[in-house]
Design an enzyme around this catalytic site. Structure first.
Site, PDB file in Angstrom:
ATOM      1  N   GLU A 262       0.687  -1.123   0.100  1.00  0.00           N
ATOM      2  CA  GLU A 262      -0.092   0.106   0.443  1.00  0.00           C
ATOM      3  C   GLU A 262       1.187   1.443   0.050  1.00  0.00           C
ATOM      4  OE1 GLU A 262      -3.850   1.717   0.029  1.00  0.00           O
ATOM      5  OE2 GLU A 262      -3.565   0.054  -0.454  1.00  0.00           O
TER       6      GLU A 262
ATOM      7  N   ARG B  50      -5.730  -4.829   2.229  1.00  0.00           N
ATOM      8  CA  ARG B  50      -7.349  -4.421   1.653  1.00  0.00           C
ATOM      9  C   ARG B  50      -7.147  -5.652   0.303  1.00  0.00           C
ATOM     10  NH1 ARG B  50      -4.427   0.092   3.509  1.00  0.00           N
ATOM     11  NH2 ARG B  50      -5.792   2.263   4.123  1.00  0.00           N
TER      12      ARG B  50
ATOM     13  N   ARG C 177     -14.059   3.173   5.126  1.00  0.00           N
ATOM     14  CA  ARG C 177     -14.905   4.291   4.895  1.00  0.00           C
ATOM     15  C   ARG C 177     -16.685   3.576   5.593  1.00  0.00           C
ATOM     16  NH1 ARG C 177     -15.322   4.407  -1.117  1.00  0.00           N
ATOM     17  NH2 ARG C 177     -17.602   5.166  -0.214  1.00  0.00           N
TER      18      ARG C 177
END
Length: 123
Positions: free
Chosen positions: A78, A90, A116
């Site tokens: 990432e 992820r 989120r």
């Protein structure tokens, strides 16, 4: 039929190969269940980990699931942004589906719910 992207993320408590594998499997199986997917529906999966998770390849855990032998999986790091969520795995799963974008169920588990919150409420 359309190709849709399904996102998933989960955190682990420590840089431990079993924790990484278990979290990856939990996230993947939830994503499959919530979206009523079969491994044959999957085009490919991009898996990223934060740089503090270097004890295991999450793809190895996924590869153990029945029917996943031929699904293209790729692991990557990432982007290391200062202050970002630590110890996070992820997924970006590309699938062939009849579902609309609004019907797709993304999976954010553990500490990754902060990424989120709008989508985490649906789980």
């Amino acid at each position: 039929m359309s190709v849709r992207g399904i996102r998933g993320a989960i955190t682990v408590d420590a840089n431990d190969s079993k924790l990484i594998a278990d979290a990856t499997l939990a996230m993947t199986t939830d994503l499959m269940r919530l979206n009523e997917l079969d491994p044959g529906d999957i085009c490919s999966v991009l898996i990223t980990v934060t740089s503090d998770l270097d004890e295991a390849f999450p793809a190895q855990a996924i590869r153990q699931l029945p029917g996943w032998e031929l699904v293209p999986l790729m692991c990557a790091l990432e982007v290391p942004v200062k202050g970002s969520l630590e110890r996070c795995i992820r997924l970006m799963v590309l699938v062939n589906t009849e579902k609309t974008q609004q019907e797709i169920r993304h999976v954010y588990l553990g500490g990754a719910r902060v990424l989120r919150p709008d989508l985490s409420k649906a789980n």
